[in-house]
Design an enzyme around this catalytic site. Structure first.
Site, mmCIF file in Angstrom:
data_model
loop_
_atom_site.group_PDB
_atom_site.id
_atom_site.type_symbol
_atom_site.label_atom_id
_atom_site.label_comp_id
_atom_site.label_asym_id
_atom_site.label_seq_id
_atom_site.Cartn_x
_atom_site.Cartn_y
_atom_site.Cartn_z
ATOM 1 N N LYS A 56 65.058 4.778 -8.021
ATOM 2 C CA LYS A 56 65.206 4.410 -9.426
ATOM 3 C C LYS A 56 65.537 2.924 -9.512
ATOM 4 C CE LYS A 56 66.944 9.005 -10.470
ATOM 5 N NZ LYS A 56 68.113 9.873 -10.662
ATOM 6 N N ASP A 113 93.258 30.953 1.570
ATOM 7 C CA ASP A 113 92.662 31.778 0.521
ATOM 8 C C ASP A 113 93.684 32.664 -0.176
ATOM 9 O OD1 ASP A 113 90.422 30.602 1.349
ATOM 10 O OD2 ASP A 113 89.437 32.415 2.127
ATOM 11 N N ALA A 114 94.590 33.223 0.628
ATOM 12 C CA ALA A 114 95.559 34.165 0.061
ATOM 13 C C ALA A 114 96.417 33.482 -1.001
ATOM 14 C CB ALA A 114 96.441 34.732 1.158
ATOM 15 N N GLU A 115 96.804 32.233 -0.718
ATOM 16 C CA GLU A 115 97.638 31.489 -1.667
ATOM 17 C C GLU A 115 96.833 31.202 -2.938
ATOM 18 O OE1 GLU A 115 100.657 30.407 -1.758
ATOM 19 O OE2 GLU A 115 100.671 28.651 -3.087
ATOM 20 N N TYR A 116 95.580 30.829 -2.758
ATOM 21 C CA TYR A 116 94.701 30.566 -3.900
ATOM 22 C C TYR A 116 94.601 31.823 -4.770
ATOM 23 C CZ TYR A 116 90.531 29.286 -6.531
ATOM 24 O OH TYR A 116 89.645 29.020 -7.536
ATOM 25 N N ASP A 117 94.360 32.952 -4.125
ATOM 26 C CA ASP A 117 94.225 34.212 -4.862
ATOM 27 C C ASP A 117 95.494 34.529 -5.654
ATOM 28 O OD1 ASP A 117 91.759 34.437 -3.778
ATOM 29 O OD2 ASP A 117 92.323 35.913 -2.248
ATOM 30 N N GLU A 154 71.111 18.795 -10.665
ATOM 31 C CA GLU A 154 70.367 19.923 -10.134
ATOM 32 C C GLU A 154 71.311 21.024 -9.651
ATOM 33 O OE1 GLU A 154 67.112 19.232 -10.295
ATOM 34 O OE2 GLU A 154 66.055 20.507 -8.847
ATOM 35 N N CYS A 168 61.948 51.586 23.229
ATOM 36 C CA CYS A 168 62.249 50.154 23.347
ATOM 37 C C CYS A 168 61.092 49.471 24.067
ATOM 38 C CB CYS A 168 63.549 49.945 24.119
ATOM 39 S SG CYS A 168 63.819 48.222 24.571
ATOM 40 N N LYS A 205 57.744 12.047 -1.573
ATOM 41 C CA LYS A 205 57.806 13.366 -0.934
ATOM 42 C C LYS A 205 57.930 13.337 0.584
ATOM 43 C CE LYS A 205 56.572 16.554 -4.109
ATOM 44 N NZ LYS A 205 57.169 17.853 -4.267
ATOM 45 N N ASP A 231 66.104 20.315 -4.496
ATOM 46 C CA ASP A 231 65.085 21.304 -4.809
ATOM 47 C C ASP A 231 65.751 22.512 -5.456
ATOM 48 O OD1 ASP A 231 62.578 22.236 -4.932
ATOM 49 O OD2 ASP A 231 62.378 22.723 -2.813
ATOM 50 N N SER A 282 60.517 14.490 -16.555
ATOM 51 C CA SER A 282 60.263 14.669 -15.124
ATOM 52 C C SER A 282 59.844 13.320 -14.557
ATOM 53 C CB SER A 282 59.180 15.712 -14.902
ATOM 54 O OG SER A 282 58.003 15.300 -15.528
ATOM 55 N N TYR A 305 74.593 19.103 -7.867
ATOM 56 C CA TYR A 305 74.701 17.656 -7.659
ATOM 57 C C TYR A 305 74.211 16.927 -8.901
ATOM 58 C CZ TYR A 305 75.748 17.481 -2.654
ATOM 59 O OH TYR A 305 76.339 17.570 -1.428
ATOM 60 N N GLU A 352 68.144 7.989 -3.785
ATOM 61 C CA GLU A 352 68.926 9.215 -3.627
ATOM 62 C C GLU A 352 68.019 10.348 -3.176
ATOM 63 O OE1 GLU A 352 69.332 10.332 -8.320
ATOM 64 O OE2 GLU A 352 70.087 8.404 -7.640
ATOM 65 N N CYS A 368 69.326 47.680 29.398
ATOM 66 C CA CYS A 368 68.042 47.171 28.925
ATOM 67 C C CYS A 368 67.888 45.725 29.375
ATOM 68 C CB CYS A 368 67.959 47.261 27.400
ATOM 69 S SG CYS A 368 66.507 46.450 26.715
ATOM 70 N N CYS A 425 67.723 49.432 20.392
ATOM 71 C CA CYS A 425 67.521 50.073 21.687
ATOM 72 C C CYS A 425 68.875 50.660 22.071
ATOM 73 C CB CYS A 425 67.083 49.023 22.704
ATOM 74 S SG CYS A 425 67.292 49.573 24.409
ATOM 75 N N LYS A 478 65.970 14.004 -3.456
ATOM 76 C CA LYS A 478 65.339 14.849 -4.469
ATOM 77 C C LYS A 478 65.694 16.291 -4.145
ATOM 78 C CE LYS A 478 61.338 15.606 -7.296
ATOM 79 N NZ LYS A 478 61.371 17.044 -7.359
ATOM 80 N N CYS A 531 62.522 48.299 27.679
ATOM 81 C CA CYS A 531 62.995 49.171 28.756
ATOM 82 C C CYS A 531 62.604 50.626 28.556
ATOM 83 C CB CYS A 531 64.516 49.056 28.896
ATOM 84 S SG CYS A 531 65.422 49.878 27.569
HETATM 85 S S1 IVH Z 1 65.846 11.980 -12.125
HETATM 86 C C1 IVH Z 1 64.168 10.539 -16.002
HETATM 87 N N1 IVH Z 1 66.827 12.419 -9.725
HETATM 88 O O1 IVH Z 1 63.081 16.527 -10.114
HETATM 89 C C2 IVH Z 1 64.433 10.989 -14.626
HETATM 90 N N2 IVH Z 1 65.477 14.123 -10.700
HETATM 91 O O2 IVH Z 1 60.480 15.710 -11.903
HETATM 92 C C3 IVH Z 1 64.919 12.359 -14.590
HETATM 93 N N3 IVH Z 1 65.246 16.122 -9.308
HETATM 94 O O3 IVH Z 1 63.296 18.093 -13.108
HETATM 95 C C4 IVH Z 1 65.009 12.999 -13.258
HETATM 96 N N4 IVH Z 1 66.489 15.416 -7.634
HETATM 97 O O4 IVH Z 1 65.235 18.498 -11.632
HETATM 98 C C5 IVH Z 1 66.061 12.915 -10.726
HETATM 99 N N5 IVH Z 1 67.796 12.661 -7.631
HETATM 100 C C6 IVH Z 1 67.039 13.154 -8.622
HETATM 101 C C7 IVH Z 1 66.457 14.432 -8.568
HETATM 102 C C8 IVH Z 1 65.668 14.883 -9.625
HETATM 103 C C9 IVH Z 1 65.764 16.424 -8.112
HETATM 104 C C10 IVH Z 1 64.368 17.029 -10.078
HETATM 105 C C11 IVH Z 1 64.790 17.186 -11.497
HETATM 106 C C12 IVH Z 1 63.584 16.993 -12.359
HETATM 107 C C13 IVH Z 1 62.506 16.756 -11.369
HETATM 108 C C14 IVH Z 1 61.793 15.506 -11.767
#
Ligand code: IVH
Length: 684
Positions: free
Chosen positions: A297, A35-39, A180, A422, A321, A125, A84, A230, A121, A446, A440, A123, A425
């Protein structure tokens, strides 16, 4: 006045080097410099830019720190809408089968037709964003908004270290990376722990943390929140032959230096999707970030086009899900528990609820201020979160569901709940100025603290004494006079005969415990340090201390100043360590432990630490390994990689076109080896 050419070149070299370290640290998770070198590099670049503002480019890493607060976000129109995806709520295998069946029907594939190829892949959050790169430089970042128009959050997204400010290699004229922004669980926990300590509001969950930070008008605040990113797709592209498959597209993004999650695969047919869904579920707790499902996909982009959209959702993608990591339930009571360091923790006793894959009956409320801030009362309906292997916690009260009589009751107070003493004890409890925790004051007198200390000592990541669980420790402390962890190795107190007459203890289990204690007598220094349960010393710090001091004696002798020379040890941690070893009682316990425990250097089962204690500097281009790879190999073998050569350097690994570092190594008489030499040291 024109900028001297060598200064401009130096600035460019610094930008490139810093971003390389950034990529290694934040994307590859394999740090290349201390870290120090990076700084130091960072400060040098800042100084040059301060003297010559015209050298401050959009892709300069100094621009990650956040600029001025904005009155509001500017709207951004998405040329390619951000849509979505449909969610398959059936968390069982039918979710994948239904999707595959829909795709096959829409493509007109009969029963005999081959399996459809999918990209699978995670999903993530968090919050969807679109990153716009023009000629490889990040020029704009926007949120999804309503899908057509989002908000310009460029300043905030620039503060995310793993987002490249410039793409690597030959980049397209225009590339919009979609993905995301998320907050990792360790970052979320660390951030909240710090907030709690300082009596400041905490984030409800990582998703809110990410979304709230990206949409923060003051970029300085955003910069303090640890975020990650990601990629999972692209928007508008120009001047680029877009790969024909989604999987290849992600590989291409990764090659540009964009973070793409490694947990992705190509799967043919529904059964392969189901296998992926199951494999990721098994991995879910161990992932360092929250996911709420997986995404499938159709892999071929021309098939995606053929499938098109229904009501603004692509027919070629679906989210499958997992069970939720947050649920609501009722608070049956609030109990106060005493921890290893005497900390009093309010714990909510809950009506059993299935969340994050397990049934939860207790959830932590952290401390009194948190209970007050969230205003949790017995009888409330609350949201409980259990993600990863983190202990479940109450994140919020559902106020609309609060019964009238609960509304009329008084807010909860810790001192009142335990009658100022406590609960274990009955000694006095105290809350120091500026601290959020009640404690405590009885220390190891204790019983509860003693029990927790023994449990921690025996826990899996400490000395790993299998079978020494809560019930047994309770009895050892209460009935066998175990006063400190050193007593575990006292054969007069603990042997197969004395253990066998304890509750739920047969002869066989007694022998097993004795054998487990015997096995624990061979341990690494890092584990032993961690096992002592010093306040503010977690596993990572314990490892750093072990590496730095090499022996318990040297560690015990170190003063606050010497302790602060260990990477990542600041004044607070140094004080707790010095305070711990300063206690005569603790010194005596450790002396007794060391009479029984034989310390060894190599982590059992782990990689052989052949390079333990050795410092390396990498320079020039190695024939087969990138610097990141070489650094990762050295560190995996216990060595340390430094960015600059000094007398303390053990080896300089030099490749083609090695520069000043090689000269310096020769001047100082440091050993110089090549890639083959490194491989020999590694035993390859
Ligand atoms: S693809 C046309 N891939 O989920 C397809 N979405 O309802 C566009 N999300 O708002 C989305 N992981 O923020 C895709 N591996 C993933 C995802 C992903 C999370 C979220 C994304 C989007 C919502 C889709």
């Amino acid at each position: 006045m024109p900028v001297p050419r060598n200064v401009a070149e130096r600035a460019k070299a610094l930008r490139e080097e810093i971003e390389r370290h950034n990529h290694a640290y934040y994307v590859l998770d394999a740090p290349t410099v201390p870290d120090a070198e990076y700084d130091r590099l960072f400060r040098e670049l800042q100084e040059i830019e301060a003297a010559h503002p015209e050298l401050r480019t959009a892709d300069s890493p100094t621009q990650r720190v956040g600029g001025r607060p904005l009155p509001e976000f500017a709207p951004v129109r998405h040329a390619v809408p951000m849509l979505s995806i449909r969610t398959e709520t059936d968390t069982g295998p039918e979710g994948a089968r239904n999707f595959d069946a829909r795709v096959r029907r829409a493509l007109g594939l009969g029963e005999g037709a081959p399996a459809v190829e999918y990209a699978a892949e995670l999903k993530f959050d968090g919050l969807a964003v679109s990153l716009r790169y023009e000629d490889g430089v990040l020029v704009r970042a926007a949120t999804r908004g309503d899908g057509e128009t989002g908000e310009d959050v460029t300043q905030n997204v620039r503060t995310i270290h793993c987002v490249p400010l410039r793409l690597r290699g030959e980049s397209p004229a225009l590339l919009e990376v979609r993905g995301e922004v998320y907050m990792s669980r360790p970052d979320f926990e660390r951030y909240n722990a710090r907030q709690r300590e300082q009596g400041r509001p905490t984030l409800v969950n990582p998703r809110n943390g990410a979304a709230g930070s990206v949409r923060q008008l003051d970029p300085k605040v955003a910069a303090e929140r640890p975020l990650s990113f990601y990629a999972y797709g692209v928007g508008e592209c120009g001047g680029w032959g877009v790969p024909g498959r989604h999987s290849a597209l992600l590989d291409a993004l990764e090659a540009f230096g964009v973070p793409v999650c490694e947990h992705r695969t190509v799967a043919r047919g529904a059964e392969a999707l189901i296998a992926f869904h199951a494999r990721i579920l098994a991995l879910r707790d161990a992932l360092p970030f929250d996911i709420d499902g997986v995404v499938y996909k159709v892999n071929a982009l021309d098939l995606q086009k053929e499938l098109g959209f229904v009501s603004r959702e692509p027919r070629w993608a679906v989210a499958h899900k997992y069970p939720a990591e947050e649920e609501t339930t009722e608070v049956l009571g609030i109990e106060v528990q005493v921890g290893r360091t005497g900390k009093l923790t309010p714990v909510a006793h809950l009506k059993p609820v299935f969340v994050g894959g397990v049934t939860v009956t207790n959830a932590t409320l952290h401390n009194e201020d948190e209970v007050r801030r969230k205003d949790v009362r017995v009888g409330d309906t609350v949201i409980v979160r259990r993600a990863g292997d983190v202990i479940p916690e109450v994140v919020a009260v559902v106020r609309e569901r609060r019964p009238r009589e609960v509304e009329q009751a008084k807010p909860w107070s810790l001192a009142e709940a335990v009658g100022n003493e406590c609960p274990a004890c009955r000694s006095a409890i105290a809350r120091a100025d500026g601290e959020a925790d009640w404690r405590c004051t009885a220390g190891l007198y204790c019983l509860a603290q003693r029990k927790q200390a023994v449990l921690h000592f025996a826990s899996r990541r400490a000395l790993d004494i299998e079978g020494l669980g809560e019930k047994l420790v309770d009895q050892l402390v209460e009935r066998k006079g175990v006063e400190s962890v050193a007593d575990l190795y006292d054969p007069a107190r603990i042997n197969a005969a004395t253990l066998a007459d304890l509750e739920r203890m047969g002869e066989k289990s007694a022998q097993n415990i004795v054998a487990a204690i015997e096995r624990s007598k061979s341990a690494t220094l890092a584990r032993l340090i961690y096992a002592l349960g010093i306040r503010n010393v977690g596993e990572a710090t314990a490892k750093d201390l072990a590496r730095h001091f090499g022996s318990m004696t040297d560690l015990m002798a170190a003063d606050v100043e010497a302790l602060q020379r260990v990477p990542d040890v600041g004044p607070v941690v140094a004080e707790s360590i010095a305070g711990f070893f300063g206690e005569a009682h603790n010194q005596q316990v450790i002396r007794r432990l060391l009479q029984n425990i034989r310390l060894h250097r190599v982590e059992e089962g782990g990689p052989v630490a052949v390079l333990q204690g050795l410092t390396f500097v990498l320079t020039g281009t190695l024939p087969r390994l990138t610097r990141e790879e070489a650094g990762a190999l050295i560190e995996a073998a216990g060595g340390r990689v430094s960015g600059s050569v000094s007398k303390k350097t053990d080896y300089v690994v030099a490749g083609a076109e090695a520069g000043t570092k090689l000269d310096k190594a020769r001047a100082l008489g440091v050993r110089v080896i090549d890639e083959d030499g490194l491989r020999r040291l590694l035993g390859q």
